[in-house]
Design an enzyme around this catalytic site. Structure first.
Site, short mmCIF file in Angstrom:
data_model
loop_
_atom_site.label_atom_id
_atom_site.label_comp_id
_atom_site.label_asym_id
_atom_site.label_seq_id
_atom_site.Cartn_x
_atom_site.Cartn_y
_atom_site.Cartn_z
N GLY A 1 0.87 -1.19 0.00
CA GLY A 1 0.00 0.00 0.00
C GLY A 1 0.90 1.23 0.00
CB ALA A 2 2.43 3.15 -2.59
N GLY A 3 -0.23 4.29 -0.39
CA GLY A 3 -1.08 5.46 -0.15
C GLY A 3 -0.49 6.34 0.94
CB VAL B 1 -0.95 4.97 6.27
CG1 VAL B 1 -0.22 4.29 7.42
CG2 VAL B 1 -2.11 5.79 6.79
N GLY B 2 1.08 4.24 3.96
CA GLY B 2 2.17 3.39 3.49
C GLY B 2 3.39 4.22 3.07
CB SER C 1 -5.63 -2.58 6.49
OG SER C 1 -4.50 -2.62 5.64
CG ASN C 2 -8.42 1.26 10.72
OD1 ASN C 2 -8.14 0.67 11.75
ND2 ASN C 2 -8.11 2.52 10.50
CG HIS D 1 -6.93 1.32 16.20
ND1 HIS D 1 -6.46 2.51 16.71
CD2 HIS D 1 -6.99 1.50 14.85
CE1 HIS D 1 -6.24 3.35 15.71
NE2 HIS D 1 -6.56 2.77 14.58
P1 NAI Z 1 -4.89 5.28 0.88
O1 NAI Z 1 -6.16 5.15 0.11
O2 NAI Z 1 -4.13 6.55 0.80
O3 NAI Z 1 -3.90 4.10 0.48
C1 NAI Z 1 -4.30 2.77 0.39
C2 NAI Z 1 -3.52 2.15 -0.76
O4 NAI Z 1 -3.78 0.74 -0.77
C3 NAI Z 1 -3.90 2.70 -2.13
O5 NAI Z 1 -2.77 3.24 -2.77
C4 NAI Z 1 -4.43 1.47 -2.87
O6 NAI Z 1 -4.14 1.48 -4.26
C5 NAI Z 1 -3.72 0.35 -2.14
N1 NAI Z 1 -4.36 -0.96 -2.32
C6 NAI Z 1 -5.69 -1.26 -2.33
N2 NAI Z 1 -5.86 -2.57 -2.54
C7 NAI Z 1 -4.63 -3.12 -2.66
C8 NAI Z 1 -4.15 -4.43 -2.87
N3 NAI Z 1 -4.98 -5.47 -3.00
N4 NAI Z 1 -2.82 -4.62 -2.94
C9 NAI Z 1 -1.96 -3.58 -2.80
N5 NAI Z 1 -2.35 -2.32 -2.60
C10 NAI Z 1 -3.67 -2.09 -2.53
O7 NAI Z 1 -5.25 4.96 2.41
P2 NAI Z 1 -4.37 5.30 3.72
O8 NAI Z 1 -4.79 6.60 4.26
O9 NAI Z 1 -2.96 5.05 3.40
O10 NAI Z 1 -4.91 4.19 4.72
C11 NAI Z 1 -4.61 2.82 4.51
C12 NAI Z 1 -5.32 1.94 5.53
O11 NAI Z 1 -4.77 2.18 6.82
C13 NAI Z 1 -6.83 2.21 5.67
O12 NAI Z 1 -7.53 1.00 5.86
C14 NAI Z 1 -6.91 3.08 6.90
O13 NAI Z 1 -8.18 3.01 7.52
C15 NAI Z 1 -5.83 2.45 7.75
N6 NAI Z 1 -5.31 3.28 8.82
C16 NAI Z 1 -5.03 2.65 9.99
C17 NAI Z 1 -4.51 3.32 11.05
C18 NAI Z 1 -4.20 2.58 12.32
O14 NAI Z 1 -3.89 3.22 13.32
N7 NAI Z 1 -4.24 1.26 12.32
C19 NAI Z 1 -4.27 4.77 10.98
C20 NAI Z 1 -4.55 5.35 9.69
C21 NAI Z 1 -5.07 4.61 8.64
#
Ligand code: NAI
Length: 308
Positions: free
Chosen positions: A7-9, A11-12, A119-120, A175
């Site tokens: 995941g390069a979004g 958080v990643g 991931s959440n 969480h």
């Molecule tokens: P984002 O939408 O910016 O990035 C998610 C990335 O995952 C996207 O680039 C997407 O293309 C990629 N992705 C989707 N399906 C995929 C797959 N099958 N294989 C590889 N990559 C895939 O989201 P963000 O903000 O980075 O958040 C990511 C996750 O982390 C969310 O579920 C969010 O709720 C969770 N999160 C958890 C926290 C915690 O404390 N545990 C804190 C903040 C976010």
């Protein structure tokens, strides 16, 4: 040392940036499903190397799991983030499918890795990874407590007018906005209980601000936060790869500890080169244990969705 971030979004990429700056690995792979996305983020991070002077080689790949082979630590951040007004729990359907397939693909090439699930809804995604990976439970960790404890320190520092570095404050439980338990009675400012300085009303204010800390940011930003989640995850990676034995709140499988079994919840653990090495027990008051049990019930209910 090789590390992968899936995941390069938001958080990643932030987590990858922290790992690179701290030189926690010689090689860091960032993988995403979106064509070219991870490649672009990795090149952007690499173009800070000349400015910041780190030597970690960051490489982005599109769904190429062979490139992740022999990773010692894998961070899973793939999946949907929350939008304003959403709970983490609402993400379960989509993210469960993503986390399961990512875990299976990772294990084909790194069968003995340590996995950190971001991931959440994290408690359920971590439980899913525990159940599907077949890895020893010490090698599966959920990130949530590192972040929530840091948010707790932030709100305490605001109320006390002190440095966050002087605070010890721990969040346990789930969480989720209603399942996390900031342990205010155990929080200290340079070893002195913070309750010596804060009124009951101030304590309640800090606890509730911490619990909705993520939702507050989601409302302000329009999506969920990334700087603190990325840094929180990197702090776990650091304790593992440098074998620091830091005490960090993490999502782990409980087997009787804190009175719970067959569930992943956030508790303080010692993190070292083999994953979590020890669950550290807090002497919870009756009220705190009751809150912990209530969180466990809520998380167990959510886990049930995986079976339906
Ligand atoms: P984002 O939408 O910016 O990035 C998610 C990335 O995952 C996207 O680039 C997407 O293309 C990629 N992705 C989707 N399906 C995929 C797959 N099958 N294989 C590889 N990559 C895939 O989201 P963000 O903000 O980075 O958040 C990511 C996750 O982390 C969310 O579920 C969010 O709720 C969770 N999160 C958890 C926290 C915690 O404390 N545990 C804190 C903040 C976010």
């Amino acid at each position: 040392m090789k590390i992968t971030v899936v995941g390069a979004g938001a958080v990643g990429a932030t987590c990858a940036d922290n790992i690179a700056r701290k030189e926690l690995a010689e090689e860091l792979i960032v993988l995403d499903i979106k064509e070219g996305f991870a490649e672009g983020k990795a090149i952007d991070i690499m173009q800070t190397s000349g400015l910041l002077g780190f030597d970690t080689k960051v490489k982005g790949v599109t769904n190429d799991y062979a490139a992740t082979a022999d990773s010692e630590v894998v961070v899973i951040t793939s999946g949907l983030p929350r939008k304003p007004g959403m709970t983490r729990e609402e993400l379960i359907g989509t993210n469960a499918g993503i986390v399961k397939s990512v875990t299976e693909n990772i294990l084909k090439y790194s069968p003995n890795t340590i996995i950190i699930v971001v991931s959440n809804p994290m408690d359920t995604m971590n439980y899913l990874t525990l159940k599907t990976s077949g890895l020893p439970k010490e090698r599966i960790l959920g990130m949530g407590g590192a972040l929530d404890s840091s948010r707790f320190k932030y709100y305490l520092s605001q109320e006390l007018g002190c440095s966050q570095a002087d605070l010890n404050a721990v969040v346990i439980g789930g969480h989720g906005d209603t399942t996390m338990i900031p342990l205010i009675k155990h929080a200290t400012w340079n070893s002195i209980p913070v309750t010596n300085f804060l009124t009951e009303e101030q304590q309640e204010k800090v606890v509730s601000a911490t619990m909705v800390g993520g939702a507050t940011l989601t409302k302000l930003i329009g999506t969920s936060a990334w700087y603190a989640p990325g840094a929180g995850t990197a702090s776990m990676v650091e304790s593992i790869v440098r074998d620091e034995k830091k005490l960090i709140s993490c999502g782990v499988a409980l087997d009787g500890e804190y009175g719970q079994k067959d569930i992943s919840l956030v508790v303080p653990v010692v993190l070292g080169k083999n994953g979590w090495e020890k669950i550290v027990n807090f002497n919870l008051s009756e009220q705190e244990q009751a809150a912990f049990n209530k969180s466990a019930d809520a998380v167990r209910n959510m886990n049930q969705v995986l079976r339906d």
